[in-house]
Write an enzyme that holds these catalytic residues in place. Structure first.
Site, PDB file in Angstrom:
ATOM      1  N   HIS A   1       7.734  24.759 -42.926  1.00 55.16           N
ATOM      2  CA  HIS A   1       6.329  24.412 -43.138  1.00 55.16           C
ATOM      3  C   HIS A   1       6.168  23.282 -44.146  1.00 55.16           C
ATOM      4  CE1 HIS A   1       5.764  28.225 -40.997  1.00 55.16           C
ATOM      5  NE2 HIS A   1       4.850  27.484 -40.419  1.00 55.16           N
TER       6      HIS A   1
ATOM      7  N   GLU B   1       4.974  32.063 -29.480  1.00 58.17           N
ATOM      8  CA  GLU B   1       6.015  31.592 -30.394  1.00 58.17           C
ATOM      9  C   GLU B   1       7.042  32.673 -30.714  1.00 58.17           C
ATOM     10  OE1 GLU B   1       4.138  30.188 -33.994  1.00 58.17           O
ATOM     11  OE2 GLU B   1       2.637  31.753 -33.971  1.00 58.17           O
TER      12      GLU B   1
ATOM     13  N   ASP C   1       8.554  28.263 -34.184  1.00 57.49           N
ATOM     14  CA  ASP C   1       8.958  29.658 -34.348  1.00 57.49           C
ATOM     15  C   ASP C   1       9.735  30.159 -33.139  1.00 57.49           C
ATOM     16  OD1 ASP C   1       8.196  30.654 -36.920  1.00 57.49           O
ATOM     17  OD2 ASP C   1       6.122  30.295 -36.325  1.00 57.49           O
TER      18      ASP C   1
ATOM     19  N   CYS D   1       2.360  22.989 -29.168  1.00 56.81           N
ATOM     20  CA  CYS D   1       1.971  22.415 -30.460  1.00 56.81           C
ATOM     21  C   CYS D   1       3.084  22.472 -31.502  1.00 56.81           C
ATOM     22  CB  CYS D   1       0.717  23.103 -31.000  1.00 56.81           C
ATOM     23  SG  CYS D   1       0.964  24.841 -31.390  1.00 56.81           S
TER      24      CYS D   1
HETATM   25  C1  PEP Z   1       5.056  26.812 -34.243  1.00 58.46           C
HETATM   26  O1  PEP Z   1       5.590  27.839 -34.648  1.00 58.46           O
HETATM   27  O2  PEP Z   1       5.563  26.064 -33.375  1.00 58.46           O
HETATM   28  C2  PEP Z   1       3.749  26.390 -34.788  1.00 58.46           C
HETATM   29  C3  PEP Z   1       3.120  25.355 -34.297  1.00 58.46           C
HETATM   30  O3  PEP Z   1       3.250  27.086 -35.839  1.00 58.46           O
HETATM   31  P1  PEP Z   1       3.740  26.878 -37.355  1.00 58.46           P
HETATM   32  O4  PEP Z   1       4.651  25.680 -37.369  1.00 58.46           O
HETATM   33  O5  PEP Z   1       2.527  26.679 -38.182  1.00 58.46           O
HETATM   34  O6  PEP Z   1       4.458  28.154 -37.641  1.00 58.46           O
HETATM   35 MG    MG Z   2       4.461  29.244 -35.837  1.00 64.60          MG
END
Ligand code: PEP
Ligand code: MG
Length: 585
Positions: free
Chosen positions: A191, A433, A457, A504
């Site tokens: 993150h 995810e 994830d 995403c």
């Molecule tokens: C992901 O897990 O791909 C996602 C977009 O969520 P985050 O990166 O905020 O966990």
């Molecule tokens: Mg995620």
């Protein structure tokens, strides 16, 4: 000169002086003060002692309430230690007589006592050394302040070098002063990496031991294109990198010209490029890069960057600002994805042993209903003002989705009774995810309006590789055939059930994966603003049939090496300079 190889996270090259952010609290350098500064250091020490005692008392009370009197005794012992004059007096003397800073006096004072304990005869006494380490840590946190506080003291134009940085600290970097970021820890989709890559400065993570090789003020090169940091470069390397910094700026300028062109393939297929944001203020940049709306609003940063949890009005204001800035374009608000690496476990009152598999995301919200309801109320209220969609993160079972929907329904009822306006047909979607969600996509398809595949994830949970751990970063790849099969299955299910499906995760920002994702059937991608031009460049250079052929070929491979080689070759056929797009190694 030292050259350290890490993981490229945000492109560009920068040469600047280092601002080393001490993080581990382990490396306290000897520091002294003038006679005139002694009283101030003693005052700081007193304040830190008071705050640490207050923290211990709070932990004690919490432990007693949850676990009973026996486990609370450990905190009684800590309170006795931290008040023990045989420990505190020598620390005061170090400041008064030896003019040490409070930080240095605490570190040396506690470590000396801990060493004495370590030499004792019985195991019970030897183990007390770790209690002293814990107390030292508590005091140093108060004396040194949080990373965010220390970052506020940055002067001039610098590269921030640290062992680790919280996502919240990354979000608060002052971009007038911070020109680049180089961290020992972290993987491509941690993150911190995601937040840092939205800043528009070169970022390299996973540099292992860089922060111990750099001193404040050293000249450092951060090469976010190749994932390299160079410490104290020699004149020849410096001039080579200065030339490459120039080329990198030129490349960004060329890519910026893509912003006003449509993301249409050569055969005329329109692809929608949406943006991933953490704050409303990123929307103007997103639109300038050609983003067509927000596909993922990571709202947890509202929580992580303020001292107290956001109120309903705080949420509402941020979402209203987003919807106004979007001028009719869609806004997908993901409910809080708190937990795991989004707050540092060391600072949590009761750290989890395995936070990535723990109480994170939708699980956390379902156990903290008042907080969840507050956010849902704000999302619903803003749905009366424009095209808002709500999305639940980390759904892993049907029950979780149903519970989340039930809470949403309940909040709708409440707003209805209060006469508050909202969109009763607000589209409700979920992140896919977790492998269980991907495998059961057809069951979920009956209950949601849209899927958004979160490969960040999905990769970590499919391959059992921590997305933020630089030691296993070589194993973390979206090119793994198991990941590709799961992504493909979700897209197929979405198509079969008429559920809009987008992606995403950071894979959407990798130009090297664009052809594969289109070939698998995706027509909407959500990515950070800065990556839109490079992805759009690939889209405009390909046709769908070619992408589908590639996806079929990739489907026959059983190793990520084969997949990566194939993606690289294909990219080379459509883009004259594929290496500029290539970040997987
Ligand atoms: C992901 O897990 O791909 C996602 C977009 O969520 P985050 O990166 O905020 O966990
Ligand atoms: Mg995620």
């Amino acid at each position: 000169m030292d050259i350290v190889k890490g993981i490229p996270v945000a492109p560009g090259v920068v040469v600047a002086r280092a601002f080393v952010l001490e993080d581990t609290l382990e490396r306290i350098s000897p520091e002294h003060v003038e006679e005139s500064g002694v009283e101030r250091e003693l005052d700081r020490l007193d304040v830190a002692f008071k705050k640490a005692q207050r923290d211990i008392q709070a932990d004690r009370d919490r432990a007693e309430a949850r676990l009973g009197p026996e486990p609370a005794k450990i905190f009684d012992f800590h309170l006795a230690l931290i008040r023990d004059p045989s420990i505190t007096n020598p620390i005061r003397t170090r400041i008064r007589a030896d003019h040490m800073t409070a930080v240095y006096a605490v570190a040396t004072g506690f470590r000396q006592v801990a060493d004495r304990f370590r030499q004792m005869d019985t195991e019970v006494l030897r183990q007390k050394a770790s209690d002293l380490h814990d107390l030292e840590h508590r005091l140093l946190v108060h004396l040194l302040g949080k990373q965010e506080d220390r970052l506020a003291r940055v002067e001039g134009s610098v590269v921030v070098v640290a062992h680790e940085l919280t996502p919240a600290a990354a979000a608060s970097l002052d971009l007038q002063k911070v020109r680049g970021l180089a961290l020992d820890a972290g993987g491509r989709t941690s993150h911190t990496a995601i937040v840092a890559s939205a800043l528009g400065i070169p970022v390299v993570l996973g540099l292992q031991r860089l922060s111990s090789a750099v001193r404040d003020g050293d000249l450092v090169i951060v090469d976010g294109d190749s994932g390299i940091a160079v410490v104290r470069p020699d004149p020849e390397t410096l001039s080579r990198y200065e030339r490459s910094a120039l080329r990198s700026r030129e490349r960004s300028r060329r890519l910026a010209e893509m912003a006003h062109l449509d993301p249409v393939t050569r055969d005329g297929t329109r692809i929608r490029l949406m943006g991933n944001i953490e704050f409303a203020h990123e929307i103007p940049l997103l639109l300038a890069q050609g983003g067509e709306g927000v596909g993922l609003f990571r709202t947890e940063y509202l929580y992580l960057t303020r001292p107290s949890p956001p109120t309903e009005q705080d949420h509402f204001e941020e979402y209203r600002r987003s919807i106004e800035l979007l001028e009719g374009r869609p806004l997908t608000i993901r409910t809080f994805d708190l937990g795991a690496d989004k707050y540092t476990q060391e600072r949590a009152a009761d750290p989890e042993r395995n936070p990535m598999l723990g109480l994170r995301s939708i699980r956390y919200c379902l156990q903290n209903l008042p907080m969840f309801r507050t956010q849902l109320r704000a999302i619903l209220r803003v749905s009366a003002l424009g095209p808002v969609r709500v999305m639940f993160p980390l759904i892993s079972t049907a029950l979780e989705l149903r519970q989340a929907r039930m809470v949403l329904g309940d909040v709708m009822e409440e707003l209805g009774e209060e006469g508050v306006e909202f969109d009763p047909a607000i589209p409700v979607g979920m992140m896919v995810e977790v492998p269980s969600a991907a495998l059961l996509a057809s069951s979920f398809a009956r209950e949601v309006s849209f899927f958004s595949i979160g490969t960040n994830d999905l990769i970590q949970y499919t391959l059992a590789v921590d997305r933020g751990n630089e030691r296993v970063a070589n194993l973390y790849t979206g090119a793994n055939p198991a990941v590709i099969q799961l992504v493909k299955a979700v897209i197929r299910t979405g198509r079969r059930f008429g559920v809009e499906t987008s992606l995403c995760g950071e894979l959407a920002s990798e130009p090297s994966f664009t052809m594969l994702l289109l070939g698998l059937g995706l027509r909407t991608l959500s990515l950070s603003a800065g990556r839109i031009p490079a992805v759009k460049r690939v889209i405009r250079a390909v046709d769908i049939e070619q992408c589908e052929r590639l996806a079929r070929r990739v489907g026959s491979f059983d190793s990520e090496r084969q997949v990566l080689r194939c993606l690289r070759e294909e990219l080379g056929q459509v883009i004259p300079d594929p290496d500029e797009c290539w970040t997987e190694d």
